[in-house]
Scaffold this motif. Structure first.
Motif, PDB file in Angstrom:
ATOM      1  N   PRO A   2       0.809  -1.204   0.000  1.00 32.47           N
ATOM      2  CA  PRO A   2       0.000   0.000   0.000  1.00 32.47           C
ATOM      3  C   PRO A   2       0.847   1.261   0.000  1.00 32.47           C
ATOM      4  N   GLY A   3       0.247   2.338  -0.465  1.00 30.24           N
ATOM      5  CA  GLY A   3       0.879   3.651  -0.372  1.00 30.24           C
ATOM      6  C   GLY A   3       2.048   3.819  -1.316  1.00 30.24           C
ATOM      7  N   ASN A   4       2.812   4.856  -1.059  1.00 29.24           N
ATOM      8  CA  ASN A   4       3.956   5.198  -1.891  1.00 29.24           C
ATOM      9  C   ASN A   4       5.266   4.835  -1.219  1.00 29.24           C
ATOM     10  N   SER A   5       5.265   3.928  -0.289  1.00 27.81           N
ATOM     11  CA  SER A   5       6.456   3.582   0.474  1.00 27.81           C
ATOM     12  C   SER A   5       6.959   2.204   0.078  1.00 27.81           C
ATOM     13  N   PRO A   6       7.760   2.131  -1.001  1.00 35.18           N
ATOM     14  CA  PRO A   6       8.203   0.827  -1.482  1.00 35.18           C
ATOM     15  C   PRO A   6       9.140   0.106  -0.517  1.00 35.18           C
ATOM     16  N   SER A   7       9.755   0.817   0.418  1.00 35.79           N
ATOM     17  CA  SER A   7      10.708   0.178   1.323  1.00 35.79           C
ATOM     18  C   SER A   7      10.041  -0.426   2.556  1.00 35.79           C
ATOM     19  N   GLU A  11       5.364  -7.446   6.718  1.00 33.86           N
ATOM     20  CA  GLU A  11       4.775  -7.481   8.064  1.00 33.86           C
ATOM     21  C   GLU A  11       4.203  -6.115   8.433  1.00 33.86           C
ATOM     22  N   SER A  12       4.947  -5.072   8.116  1.00 26.82           N
ATOM     23  CA  SER A  12       4.494  -3.715   8.422  1.00 26.82           C
ATOM     24  C   SER A  12       3.227  -3.370   7.656  1.00 26.82           C
ATOM     25  N   ALA A  13       3.183  -3.762   6.393  1.00 27.70           N
ATOM     26  CA  ALA A  13       2.000  -3.489   5.576  1.00 27.70           C
ATOM     27  C   ALA A  13       0.779  -4.217   6.132  1.00 27.70           C
ATOM     28  N   VAL A  14       0.974  -5.448   6.578  1.00 25.76           N
ATOM     29  CA  VAL A  14      -0.134  -6.219   7.156  1.00 25.76           C
ATOM     30  C   VAL A  14      -0.607  -5.566   8.454  1.00 25.76           C
ATOM     31  N   VAL A  15       0.337  -5.144   9.298  1.00 26.15           N
ATOM     32  CA  VAL A  15      -0.024  -4.476  10.552  1.00 26.15           C
ATOM     33  C   VAL A  15      -0.799  -3.197  10.252  1.00 26.15           C
ATOM     34  N   PHE A  16      -0.290  -2.383   9.325  1.00 28.55           N
ATOM     35  CA  PHE A  16      -0.966  -1.126   9.018  1.00 28.55           C
ATOM     36  C   PHE A  16      -2.368  -1.363   8.472  1.00 28.55           C
ATOM     37  N   SER A  88       2.426  -6.454  21.240  1.00 30.77           N
ATOM     38  CA  SER A  88       2.691  -6.582  19.805  1.00 30.77           C
ATOM     39  C   SER A  88       2.626  -5.221  19.117  1.00 30.77           C
ATOM     40  N   ASP A  89       3.327  -5.119  17.996  1.00 30.20           N
ATOM     41  CA  ASP A  89       3.285  -3.886  17.207  1.00 30.20           C
ATOM     42  C   ASP A  89       1.863  -3.550  16.789  1.00 30.20           C
ATOM     43  N   ALA A  90       1.079  -4.559  16.443  1.00 32.37           N
ATOM     44  CA  ALA A  90      -0.297  -4.305  16.002  1.00 32.37           C
ATOM     45  C   ALA A  90      -1.114  -3.647  17.113  1.00 32.37           C
ATOM     46  N   VAL A  91      -0.946  -4.104  18.343  1.00 32.52           N
ATOM     47  CA  VAL A  91      -1.703  -3.531  19.460  1.00 32.52           C
ATOM     48  C   VAL A  91      -1.219  -2.111  19.751  1.00 32.52           C
ATOM     49  N   VAL A  92       0.091  -1.892  19.725  1.00 30.74           N
ATOM     50  CA  VAL A  92       0.633  -0.543  19.946  1.00 30.74           C
ATOM     51  C   VAL A  92       0.102   0.409  18.874  1.00 30.74           C
ATOM     52  N   CYS A  93       0.140  -0.030  17.626  1.00 29.74           N
ATOM     53  CA  CYS A  93      -0.312   0.820  16.520  1.00 29.74           C
ATOM     54  C   CYS A  93      -1.818   1.057  16.576  1.00 29.74           C
ATOM     55  N   PRO A 129       7.973   6.058  17.037  1.00 27.84           N
ATOM     56  CA  PRO A 129       8.044   4.608  16.928  1.00 27.84           C
ATOM     57  C   PRO A 129       9.217   4.029  17.716  1.00 27.84           C
ATOM     58  N   ARG A 130       9.084   2.758  18.083  1.00 27.29           N
ATOM     59  CA  ARG A 130      10.145   2.065  18.821  1.00 27.29           C
ATOM     60  C   ARG A 130      10.697   0.854  18.084  1.00 27.29           C
ATOM     61  N   THR A 131      10.024   0.417  17.033  1.00 21.12           N
ATOM     62  CA  THR A 131      10.484  -0.755  16.278  1.00 21.12           C
ATOM     63  C   THR A 131      10.467  -0.428  14.790  1.00 21.12           C
ATOM     64  N   ALA A 132      11.106  -1.286  14.001  1.00 24.37           N
ATOM     65  CA  ALA A 132      11.118  -1.090  12.547  1.00 24.37           C
ATOM     66  C   ALA A 132       9.702  -1.160  11.976  1.00 24.37           C
ATOM     67  N   VAL A 133       8.878  -2.052  12.495  1.00 22.08           N
ATOM     68  CA  VAL A 133       7.485  -2.151  12.028  1.00 22.08           C
ATOM     69  C   VAL A 133       6.750  -0.844  12.313  1.00 22.08           C
ATOM     70  N   GLN A 134       6.993  -0.253  13.469  1.00 21.23           N
ATOM     71  CA  GLN A 134       6.335   1.007  13.812  1.00 21.23           C
ATOM     72  C   GLN A 134       6.830   2.162  12.938  1.00 21.23           C
ATOM     73  N   VAL A 135       8.096   2.141  12.558  1.00 16.43           N
ATOM     74  CA  VAL A 135       8.613   3.155  11.626  1.00 16.43           C
ATOM     75  C   VAL A 135       7.883   3.030  10.290  1.00 16.43           C
ATOM     76  N   ASP A 136       7.773   1.797   9.802  1.00 18.44           N
ATOM     77  CA  ASP A 136       7.044   1.575   8.550  1.00 18.44           C
ATOM     78  C   ASP A 136       5.577   1.969   8.684  1.00 18.44           C
ATOM     79  N   PHE A 137       4.991   1.695   9.844  1.00 13.50           N
ATOM     80  CA  PHE A 137       3.603   2.088  10.110  1.00 13.50           C
ATOM     81  C   PHE A 137       3.450   3.595   9.905  1.00 13.50           C
ATOM     82  N   LEU A 138       4.412   4.370  10.408  1.00 10.77           N
ATOM     83  CA  LEU A 138       4.348   5.826  10.230  1.00 10.77           C
ATOM     84  C   LEU A 138       4.411   6.219   8.764  1.00 10.77           C
ATOM     85  N   LYS A 139       5.270   5.555   8.004  1.00 11.45           N
ATOM     86  CA  LYS A 139       5.349   5.850   6.568  1.00 11.45           C
ATOM     87  C   LYS A 139       3.992   5.618   5.905  1.00 11.45           C
TER      88      LYS A 139
END
Length: 183
Positions: A2-7, A11-16, A88-93, A129-139
């Motif tokens: 999703p979105g314009n964030s190819p990087s 897992e991050s995309a699924v969480v978001f 979990s990242d999903a619950v934090v997000c 954010p505190r994890t890589a997944v959370q950084v991606d969530f922000l993107k």
């Protein structure tokens, strides 16, 4: 992805996508989007709590979210805390998205702005954010809010969906300075 964030990782995309879907099921488009969000990070003792009131006053914000406090009041996170497990990242997000855009929890959030309450100038988020997944969530969140802004830019809801302004601030205190604060 999703979105314009190819990087962004899968897992991050699924969480978001899961968090966004749950948020929309609860709120639809009735959300409060702050004009500016400052994500304040740093080690314990780096001055996040000390600097938050100054940032709020300087930027003209009236809201802040301390993620650690938010999680203690969020029922799904509380289950992990009570069991002594990592949240979990999903619950934090989920918790952050709910408070940031829904403004329903006790953490402060962006209450007072958006579709049903006028514009929200901004909010300081302490500890995300505190994890890589959370950084991606922000993107992905930025991409989603930018898309909503574009979709509503010329319509009656344009004030409810401002162009997202995200700023990430990392406070650093070296060990020597930190040791000097302990008495």
């Amino acid at each position: 992805m999703p979105g314009n964030s190819p990087s962004v990782g899968m897992e991050s995309a699924v969480v978001f996508e899961g968090c966004w879907r749950r948020f929309q099921q609860r709120h639809g488009t009735a959300m409060r989007v702050p004009r500016e969000i400052i994500f304040l990070n740093g080690a314990p003792g780096s001055g996040k709590g000390i600097n938050t009131p100054h940032i709020l006053k300087t930027r003209g914000f009236d809201s802040s979210i301390c993620v650690s406090s938010l999680l203690t009041s969020y029922p799904d996170a509380r289950k992990f805390i009570d069991a002594g497990e990592m949240i979990s990242d999903a619950v934090v997000c989920d918790a952050l998205l709910e408070d940031l855009l829904g403004g329903r929890l006790g953490g402060g959030g962006a209450r007072g702005g958006g579709v049903d309450g006028g514009e929200c100038a901004g909010v300081v988020v302490d500890g995300f954010p505190r994890t890589a997944v959370q950084v991606d969530f922000l993107k992905l969140l930025h991409d989603k809010l930018a898309a909503l802004h574009r979709a509503h830019a010329e319509g009656p809801l344009s004030a409810a969906f401002p162009r997202p302004g995200f700023k990430v601030v990392v406070l650093y205190v070296d060990e020597e300075t930190r040791r000097g604060r302990r008495t």
